[in-house]
Motif scaffolding. Structure first.
Motif, PDB file in Angstrom:
ATOM      1  N   ARG A  24       9.379  -1.428   0.362  1.00  0.00           N
ATOM      2  CA  ARG A  24       8.588  -2.694   0.119  1.00  0.00           C
ATOM      3  C   ARG A  24       9.262  -3.854   0.351  1.00  0.00           C
ATOM      4  N   PRO A  25      10.495  -4.178  -0.387  1.00  0.00           N
ATOM      5  CA  PRO A  25      11.181  -5.318  -0.062  1.00  0.00           C
ATOM      6  C   PRO A  25      11.955  -5.330   1.267  1.00  0.00           C
ATOM      7  N   MET A  26      12.162  -3.935   1.641  1.00  0.00           N
ATOM      8  CA  MET A  26      12.889  -4.091   3.127  1.00  0.00           C
ATOM      9  C   MET A  26      11.617  -4.514   4.011  1.00  0.00           C
ATOM     10  N   ALA A  27      10.577  -4.111   3.948  1.00  0.00           N
ATOM     11  CA  ALA A  27       9.441  -4.480   4.823  1.00  0.00           C
ATOM     12  C   ALA A  27       9.150  -5.915   4.792  1.00  0.00           C
ATOM     13  N   ASN A  36       6.399  -9.352  13.689  1.00  0.00           N
ATOM     14  CA  ASN A  36       5.024  -8.713  13.280  1.00  0.00           C
ATOM     15  C   ASN A  36       5.152  -7.612  12.781  1.00  0.00           C
ATOM     16  N   LEU A  37       4.502  -7.191  11.733  1.00  0.00           N
ATOM     17  CA  LEU A  37       4.467  -5.799  11.059  1.00  0.00           C
ATOM     18  C   LEU A  37       3.123  -5.219  10.920  1.00  0.00           C
ATOM     19  N   VAL A  38       3.182  -3.848  11.174  1.00  0.00           N
ATOM     20  CA  VAL A  38       2.121  -3.024  11.125  1.00  0.00           C
ATOM     21  C   VAL A  38       2.482  -1.950  10.120  1.00  0.00           C
ATOM     22  N   VAL A  39       1.907  -1.769   8.785  1.00  0.00           N
ATOM     23  CA  VAL A  39       2.175  -1.167   7.718  1.00  0.00           C
ATOM     24  C   VAL A  39       1.484  -0.008   7.436  1.00  0.00           C
ATOM     25  N   TYR A  40       1.847   1.260   6.815  1.00  0.00           N
ATOM     26  CA  TYR A  40       1.113   2.290   6.010  1.00  0.00           C
ATOM     27  C   TYR A  40       1.867   2.843   4.875  1.00  0.00           C
ATOM     28  N   ASP A  41       1.074   3.204   3.885  1.00  0.00           N
ATOM     29  CA  ASP A  41       1.608   3.763   2.643  1.00  0.00           C
ATOM     30  C   ASP A  41       0.223   4.583   2.162  1.00  0.00           C
ATOM     31  N   VAL A  42       0.693   5.543   1.436  1.00  0.00           N
ATOM     32  CA  VAL A  42      -0.736   6.150   0.616  1.00  0.00           C
ATOM     33  C   VAL A  42      -1.034   5.300  -0.762  1.00  0.00           C
ATOM     34  N   GLN A  43      -0.024   4.344  -1.061  1.00  0.00           N
ATOM     35  CA  GLN A  43      -0.287   3.285  -2.270  1.00  0.00           C
ATOM     36  C   GLN A  43      -1.167   2.497  -1.847  1.00  0.00           C
ATOM     37  N   GLN A  44      -2.275   2.123  -2.488  1.00  0.00           N
ATOM     38  CA  GLN A  44      -3.232   0.912  -2.003  1.00  0.00           C
ATOM     39  C   GLN A  44      -2.578  -0.280  -2.103  1.00  0.00           C
ATOM     40  N   GLU A  45      -1.960  -0.443  -3.472  1.00  0.00           N
ATOM     41  CA  GLU A  45      -1.399  -1.625  -4.123  1.00  0.00           C
ATOM     42  C   GLU A  45      -0.337  -2.211  -3.079  1.00  0.00           C
ATOM     43  N   ALA A  46       0.728  -1.246  -2.803  1.00  0.00           N
ATOM     44  CA  ALA A  46       1.763  -1.735  -1.889  1.00  0.00           C
ATOM     45  C   ALA A  46       1.078  -2.435  -0.581  1.00  0.00           C
ATOM     46  N   VAL A  47       0.349  -1.727  -0.046  1.00  0.00           N
ATOM     47  CA  VAL A  47      -0.443  -1.868   1.294  1.00  0.00           C
ATOM     48  C   VAL A  47      -0.891  -3.237   1.218  1.00  0.00           C
ATOM     49  N   ASP A  48      -1.718  -3.505  -0.024  1.00  0.00           N
ATOM     50  CA  ASP A  48      -2.350  -4.879  -0.194  1.00  0.00           C
ATOM     51  C   ASP A  48      -1.400  -5.818  -0.347  1.00  0.00           C
TER      52      ASP A  48
END
Lengths: 313, 313, 313, 313
Positions: A24-27, A36-48
């Motif tokens: 997360r801090p790296m992103a 520009n960043l396109v992200v994915y994670d299984v944790q909704q909170e991090a994604v939000d």
């Protein structure tokens, strides 16, 4: 490799998969540097949280891969890396060619090579780039990256990784980043345990810990652990041992890295008697309540822990 | 301690017992700095050599003690130290009082304390002062002395030891010199083995040894062995590994020091799992033909030694 | 050795020094078999108890030695044995000659030999006779004695020791009883840890513990620990592991015996890598709250101890 | 599982893949018991030899699979098993369903489970059945088989394996045979090293080896190695140690099994400090010229090997 030019051209749109404590801090830092960043994670909170900062959210690794030409992954273990790259909705299922794939997870060098071979067969370049430095270094863009991959892509990789780190080292072909990291950390684990044993023995023989430390540090016993990360509480300021072993590099992460070294040593039939015993000791610590403490708490592990005496262990 | 003044007054006549590989060049340096010397050794040749340089030869430790107020001893092990001090014709049989006794042998701190207690009961001051540095350092007066004893006599001890060394460190009460030495050398043995394991593992994983060494030395794995004494042949100039492991610090001496650390750890019930395994490994090397090679040859010990394959080991 | 006849003649009056957990029931059994007994201990309560059963109480080891021709000692460690035999009011200060001295303490074989040499110089015969078997075996006269000493006195020693034990074995010259005991117990410690590791690994790989145990016990992995003293709770009835590791042979006593083996191995430069690591593991257990549990609790030491997770270790 | 009936019906025609030191005599015994045999191996000589005895020779594992309903495989390592089952011309490429596949190789339990899952998806039953006992036991049909697989097929498996062995044990679901074997052999390796250390220590302390062995074998130190396979030359007849460590179970095979145990322990995060050090020691022996000697030669490894002293190791 003509292809490198294309890669460079596309670095302003980056995929990022794995938004945990480190990711997360790296992103966030990649985003903060204007990519520009396109992200994915299984944790909704991090994604939000990343979405609020301006990132585009994607539904799967495959979906990320469809939108960008360069992806960074930061995942907890071998299985997750295999799943994110080779799984049903994995990066390598996108049907695209010519992407730059950078895996910053710490995994078995063998896993890196396996994924790289499949990626290469599809026209991608896969690079392993595990980091040294913890959550704070990630926040402050102070990580060190150890990179394994073709030297042709190293300049592009370096440019990108400097958005998150202070040092980017090319170690050799793919898998070399992982190999260097586990060799370094195996030696670190051994010398931290050794420093703890030597300091404890000296103290029990009546030597003042600061005197002992000063002499060791101007002699042949000195190592990183004795010089800047002394495991004895009170012997040095601003280190985890003087803060109840909070912060720093957790024992469970050292155990994980030593396990990877152990696997690599067994696979290559390399004798590592001390590395192997270091792995056993850190595993034992994980089993004994030290999992979340800094790895210098091995000093405390060696002390007689009186309060447990007589209690049901 | 009024007595210290007397000691200083008498430093121009010194006794020296133990003229072996280390003791002989040390005694020569004391002589060269203008002190009168009374010597004793069981080896006639060493004694003759010192006589030619101007030393007075004596017939026993007791005899040396009768002629001087300050004695330096440099002996191979616990048993010799006990014999030279407490034996039938030992130093402590001279009937004198008020001498300064400096033992530079590397022995069990417990032996130093035992001898010191008997010496003190006779009005002497006994100081342990083991050295770091080998035969070359002895010749060049470049030894480091780790001194254990009362701080009142330290200035006098320091003056005298500077005739043979470049550095004299006060470590604490009697026995502390030995304790500091074995703690430092235990950590040295551990980190040398660790460095050898890490370098060997990296090389077998395909990493260039010089690249690996450079990264380790700017990272948390660095230690004295990796920085100035690399055990991999060819990775560094002017170290024993690049000279067929000749010179340097012999494996059998490292095994001896680790044995002393092991004894001290057992007696004080101090956990030293890596130190203990390091002792086992160096003992095994002594049994396997490495006794006289530099201790960095543990790297070679870990390699597959093909030429022995099939021969009767 | 004409002297042996005299010894036999005097066995009806025996000295007994050291009335602790083991010594007290042993002394009671000697008394119960019809021997007159002269006792000494620093603990008044133990002494009073023996007096009530008919023993004569004495004021010091020297005093005991003055009244009898045969003495049994049962003491906790090297230092106590040296004190009781060679100390100011020790047995060897009585001025007598020609006594039979039997030490059943478990100590360094080197200590046994040292005391024996001094005793012999005074015309005594000193025999080491450490026991195997715990407090219950002591109560039931079921101990095993491992005897080191001249074969001429063995028949007399055997007659006497059979009042307290079921088995008396002659191991060789003085010190041999201790040597055999520490060799046996070192191997016992190693195979108990090995059994615990193998059972734990099998269980984590999904094997039923009773099935695994049955196969091991009919295969090459079998040992005393797997056959009659299984460390896995519930796998075997009537063993400490099935009674919360109560009773049996305490971890701290195993640690002591392994420490003696470690000392002997270092002194004789004998490689004992597993024995040495076993010592480290049992020492670590003593430091971690297992000191009073049966030594088979090493199995429990290897389990993840969840309740401690997160607590301050 | 209706299918089991079919399997039984087809046991008179058996496939056998892997005709090495172990596989060849095993295959010969199956043939000698009256079964028809279809064989495959990469070594032409082994194949020719079986042909002369009446076996049908096949061109690939896939080809074998096409001709029979029951296959036995005996291969040297993980990679070969994966290749023979899942490779391009592998057993699982035949397109058939409903075969009984028995793998007698010693491999990682994880490999057995992986192959079993794929086999099951094709309607086959895969069973792991590693053996204990060496080449002689293979010749004499005296092997022990440790079987992992569904209990429904165990009777059929047992019938077939009794053509090659004297004992067939059902250990649990697939992978259990491997798991039991590596647990047993890990404990065997540990207790063999422990026996060697204890015997060596006792001898250096002056105890007669036969006396020491007799006492250990009637005490708590006893294990298979001390009872029937003593590593000290001359202490026991008809064991490899009394025949220059020829025959028996080779050091390199013990190192292999300990490596598998080490892998399984790392994967399941099971602490195995002694097992792990045993692996290191046997690996070191393989590197030091002991590879082809019986594994009890670890006793010799611990002796001072004087003839090598001073030679270039």
């Amino acid at each position: 490799m003509e292809w490198v030019k294309d890669v460079k051209a596309n670095l302003n749109k980056i995929g990022f998969i794995g938004l945990g404590n480190m990711g997360r801090p790296m992103a966030e830092n990649v985003l903060a540097k204007g990519h520009n960043l396109v992200v994915y994670d299984v944790q909704q909170e991090a994604v939000d949280s990343l979405r609020e900062l301006g990132a585009t959210v994607s539904q799967s690794p495959q979906d990320v891969a469809a939108q960008v030409d360069c992806i960074i992954t930061m995942l907890p273990n071998n299985a997750c890396v295999l799943e994110v790259y080779e799984g049903e909705n994995g990066i390598l299922k996108s049907g695209k060619k010519g992407s730059l794939l950078i895996d910053s997870s710490t995994v078995d060098p063998h896993v890196s090579k396996t994924v790289a071979a499949i990626a290469e067969a599809q026209g991608h370049v896969f690079v392993d780039a595990p980091v040294s430095g913890g959550v704070n270094a990630a926040r402050l863009s102070q990580l060190t990256f150890m990179v394994g991959g073709p030297s042709e892509v190293f300049p592009a990789v370096q440019d990108l990784l400097f958005t998150m780190g202070a040092r980017v080292v090319h170690c050799g072909p793919v898998g070399s980043g992982q190999a260097v990291k586990i060799c370094n950390n195996m030696l670190l684990g051994i010398s931290m345990i050794g420093t703890s044993e030597a300091m404890n023995l000296g103290i029990r023989l009546g030597i003042d810990p600061k005197v002992l430390l000063t002499i060791i540090n101007s002699s042949s016993g000195r190592c990183w652990s004795s010089e800047v990360y002394c495991p004895v509480p009170g012997a040095m300021d601003n280190v985890p041992s003087s803060n109840d072993y909070k912060g720093g590099f957790q024992t469970k992460l050292m155990a994980k890295d030593l396990g990877l070294a152990n696997d690599a040593a067994t696979r290559t039939a390399t004798p590592t008697p001390l590395g192997s015993l270091a792995y056993q000791l850190y595993s034992n610590m994980v089993n004994s309540g030290f999992a979340d403490k800094d790895f210098s708490s091995v000093y405390q592990f060696f002390l007689r822990r009186g309060s447990m005496q007589g209690s049901n262990p």
